[in-house]
Design a protein around this motif. Structure first.
Motif, short mmCIF file in Angstrom:
data_model
loop_
_atom_site.label_atom_id
_atom_site.label_comp_id
_atom_site.label_asym_id
_atom_site.label_seq_id
_atom_site.Cartn_x
_atom_site.Cartn_y
_atom_site.Cartn_z
N ARG A 58 1.60 -1.03 0.18
CA ARG A 58 -0.02 -0.09 0.05
C ARG A 58 1.27 0.97 0.02
NH1 ARG A 58 -3.10 -3.09 4.12
NH2 ARG A 58 -2.24 -1.59 5.35
N ASP A 61 2.31 1.83 -3.46
CA ASP A 61 1.51 2.32 -4.64
C ASP A 61 0.74 4.08 -4.16
OD1 ASP A 61 1.74 -0.43 -5.32
OD2 ASP A 61 -0.04 -0.98 -4.78
N GLU A 63 -1.37 3.93 -1.05
CA GLU A 63 -2.13 4.06 -0.72
C GLU A 63 -1.53 5.11 0.85
OE1 GLU A 63 -4.35 0.75 -0.70
OE2 GLU A 63 -3.53 0.19 -2.72
#
Length: 128
Positions: A58, A61, A63
């Motif tokens: 995450r 990425d 996020e």
């Protein structure tokens, strides 16, 4: 690492749920834990493995990883496990250095909890 835990990592990797470099990083961390005398199996480290792989993925990425309402409770619980906290911080520092993924404090705390549980399930033998 037992075959079931290796299979968990393989499934995450082959299913495209995690980046290959994250799977490699987590595998290396599990190998280091095992070298320190911890019992690293699906039963003892499965949740640790999944949590760390997903958190790092995450972050890479882009996020967000949000604070948890239980952060204060987790931090209080970790006061009795300084070795787990130290190791969690070291894993976080390596993740930042090797992957460019800086784990936020709440994730370091949860990693510390996983490591504290692992230590209780497989205490390291004292150094001679």
């Amino acid at each position: 690492m037992d075959d079931q835990l290796a299979l968990r990592i393989q499934l995450f990797r082959e299913g495209g749920q995690v980046r290959p470099e994250v799977a490699d990083f987590v595998t290396a961390e599990l190998t280091a834990l095992e070298a320190d005398g911890r019992t690293v199996t699906e039963a003892t480290a499965g949740m640790l493995t999944s949590h760390l792989m997903m958190a790092l993925t995450r972050l890479l990425d882009g996020e967000p990883i949000e604070q948890f309402l239980t952060d204060d409770q987790v931090a209080a619980e970790l006061a009795g496990h300084p070795d787990a906290v130290e190791r969690a911080r070291a894993v976080s520092a390596r993740a930042e250095r090797e992957l460019g993924a800086a784990l936020p404090d709440s994730e370091v705390n949860f990693l510390g909890m996983h490591l504290a549980v692992l230590a209780q399930q497989s205490p390291a033998t004292p150094a001679s």
